[in-house]
Write a protein that holds these residues in place. Structure first.
Motif, PDB file in Angstrom:
ATOM      1  N   ILE A  39       0.714  -1.088   0.115  1.00 26.38           N
ATOM      2  CA  ILE A  39       0.103   0.107  -0.327  1.00 26.38           C
ATOM      3  C   ILE A  39       0.982   1.384   0.043  1.00 26.38           C
ATOM      4  CG2 ILE A  39      -1.892   1.751   1.395  1.00 26.38           C
ATOM      5  CD1 ILE A  39      -2.442  -1.679   2.827  1.00 26.38           C
ATOM      6  N   VAL A  70      -7.747   5.287   6.660  1.00 28.11           N
ATOM      7  CA  VAL A  70      -8.303   3.897   5.667  1.00 28.11           C
ATOM      8  C   VAL A  70      -6.778   2.766   6.240  1.00 28.11           C
ATOM      9  CG1 VAL A  70      -7.753   3.541   2.988  1.00 28.11           C
ATOM     10  CG2 VAL A  70     -10.060   5.854   3.888  1.00 28.11           C
ATOM     11  N   GLU A 107      -8.004   0.232   8.454  1.00 30.91           N
ATOM     12  CA  GLU A 107      -8.971  -0.623   8.242  1.00 30.91           C
ATOM     13  C   GLU A 107      -8.351  -1.625   7.437  1.00 30.91           C
ATOM     14  OE1 GLU A 107     -12.103  -0.948   9.103  1.00 30.91           O
ATOM     15  OE2 GLU A 107     -12.268   0.856  10.585  1.00 30.91           O
ATOM     16  N   LEU A 108      -7.458  -1.164   6.037  1.00 29.42           N
ATOM     17  CA  LEU A 108      -7.024  -1.637   5.398  1.00 29.42           C
ATOM     18  C   LEU A 108      -5.761  -2.669   5.800  1.00 29.42           C
ATOM     19  CD1 LEU A 108      -5.878   0.852   2.504  1.00 29.42           C
ATOM     20  CD2 LEU A 108      -7.835  -1.187   2.131  1.00 29.42           C
ATOM     21  N   ARG A 109      -5.162  -2.908   6.747  1.00 29.08           N
ATOM     22  CA  ARG A 109      -4.436  -3.099   7.386  1.00 29.08           C
ATOM     23  C   ARG A 109      -5.313  -4.279   7.894  1.00 29.08           C
ATOM     24  NH1 ARG A 109       0.934  -2.384   8.065  1.00 29.08           N
ATOM     25  NH2 ARG A 109       1.309  -3.921   9.175  1.00 29.08           N
ATOM     26  N   VAL A 140      -7.675  -6.053   6.911  1.00 24.73           N
ATOM     27  CA  VAL A 140      -8.073  -6.690   5.616  1.00 24.73           C
ATOM     28  C   VAL A 140      -6.787  -7.577   5.652  1.00 24.73           C
ATOM     29  CG1 VAL A 140      -8.676  -7.081   3.371  1.00 24.73           C
ATOM     30  CG2 VAL A 140     -10.472  -5.301   4.818  1.00 24.73           C
ATOM     31  N   TYR A 141      -5.923  -6.510   5.111  1.00 24.77           N
ATOM     32  CA  TYR A 141      -4.669  -7.336   4.657  1.00 24.77           C
ATOM     33  C   TYR A 141      -3.608  -7.009   6.270  1.00 24.77           C
ATOM     34  CZ  TYR A 141      -6.862  -6.607   0.275  1.00 24.77           C
ATOM     35  OH  TYR A 141      -8.041  -6.258  -1.085  1.00 24.77           O
ATOM     36  N   THR A 148      -2.269  -1.277  -3.929  1.00 24.42           N
ATOM     37  CA  THR A 148      -3.097   0.010  -3.435  1.00 24.42           C
ATOM     38  C   THR A 148      -2.406   1.028  -3.016  1.00 24.42           C
ATOM     39  OG1 THR A 148      -4.533  -1.864  -2.670  1.00 24.42           O
ATOM     40  CG2 THR A 148      -5.127   0.498  -1.757  1.00 24.42           C
ATOM     41  N   ALA A 195     -12.379  -0.190   3.095  1.00 31.33           N
ATOM     42  CA  ALA A 195     -11.845  -1.424   2.511  1.00 31.33           C
ATOM     43  C   ALA A 195     -12.629  -2.749   2.422  1.00 31.33           C
ATOM     44  CB  ALA A 195     -11.237  -1.491   3.826  1.00 31.33           C
ATOM     45  N   ALA A 224     -11.713  -5.779  -0.236  1.00 34.02           N
ATOM     46  CA  ALA A 224     -11.803  -7.326   0.389  1.00 34.02           C
ATOM     47  C   ALA A 224     -12.790  -8.041  -0.280  1.00 34.02           C
ATOM     48  CB  ALA A 224     -12.007  -7.260   2.088  1.00 34.02           C
TER      49      ALA A 224
END
Length: 229
Positions: free
Chosen positions: A26, A47, A50-52, A54-55, A111, A224, A228
């Motif tokens: 990212i 953001v 939230e992405l962390r 998911v990933y 991303t 996010a 996913a």
């Protein structure tokens, strides 16, 4: 307020990177001159959190273009990147090296998160300087017999955009040149999967700003979740 020092021509542009174990990368660009009090940067950090989720093993690079602004391109940059002879002196070679660092950083990302406040109806000049450094033929796009072709297909982007007024609809929509410009740039280099988080009316009083921030923070989780899926 202490002013940010622009990197010298022989320096690698500063960025912060948090290493992870997974394959997802990212890249987050912040650009607001408000820096630590920026609404767009605040939501962009949500953001990333939230992405962390998911990933969890993602590698995250944060580049603060306001704190560490890039030099705007000039004649030497154009000669180095567009002329047949290419870079012909040390300064031009340093410009190519800096541009290559930024492009490699972008190419390594799955991303891209861009946080920007609207400045005079467009994006901050610090972010425009980054765009000018990374939009290069045979690196991020190429010319073909059928026109230009973006070379960053398969990636996705999230735009976090703050605006003092309301420009997404109504009488001021004709003055909106931040989201439309960024979507055009991203599409040109092959990134067509773009989600946007808007914060509008930020200059219309604290109540309006608070409602916009709350809505944007909620949408950060939803965006996010879309990625996913």
């Amino acid at each position: 307020m202490q002013s940010a020092r622009a990197p010298q021509s022989n320096e690698r542009p500063p960025s912060r990177k948090v290493e992870g174990q997974g394959q997802s990368n990212i890249l987050c660009l912040t650009s607001s001159p408000r820096r630590d009090t920026s609404y767009s940067s605040l939501v962009a950090m949500r953001v990333l959190r939230e992405l962390r989720q998911v990933y969890p093993d993602a590698s995250v690079t944060i580049r603060d273009l306001a704190r560490h602004p890039l030099a705007h391109i000039d004649e030497d940059f154009v000669i180095a990147t567009r002329s047949i002879a290419g870079a012909r002196n040390d300064r031009q070679r340093e410009m190519i090296d800096r541009s290559d660092v930024l492009i490699d950083e972008l190419l390594s990302a799955d991303t891209l998160v861009i946080a920007a406040s609207m400045i005079n109806f467009g994006i901050p000049s610090t972010l425009k300087a980054w765009v000018d450094h990374v939009i290069r033929p045979d690196r991020t796009f190429r010319y073909t017999d059928n026109g230009s072709q973006g070379l960053l297909r398969g990636r996705r982007a999230i735009l976090v955009l703050s605006r003092g007024g309301f420009y997404s609809a109504g009488p001021l929509s004709a003055y909106e040149h931040d989201e439309s410009y960024l979507r055009s740039v991203l599409n040109f280099i092959g990134i067509s999967d773009v989600q946007t988080i808007l914060l509008e009316g930020m200059a219309l009083g604290p109540d309006c700003a608070e409602r916009a921030v709350d809505a944007a923070l909620r949408r950060a989780g939803a965006v996010a979740g879309v990625l996913a899926g």
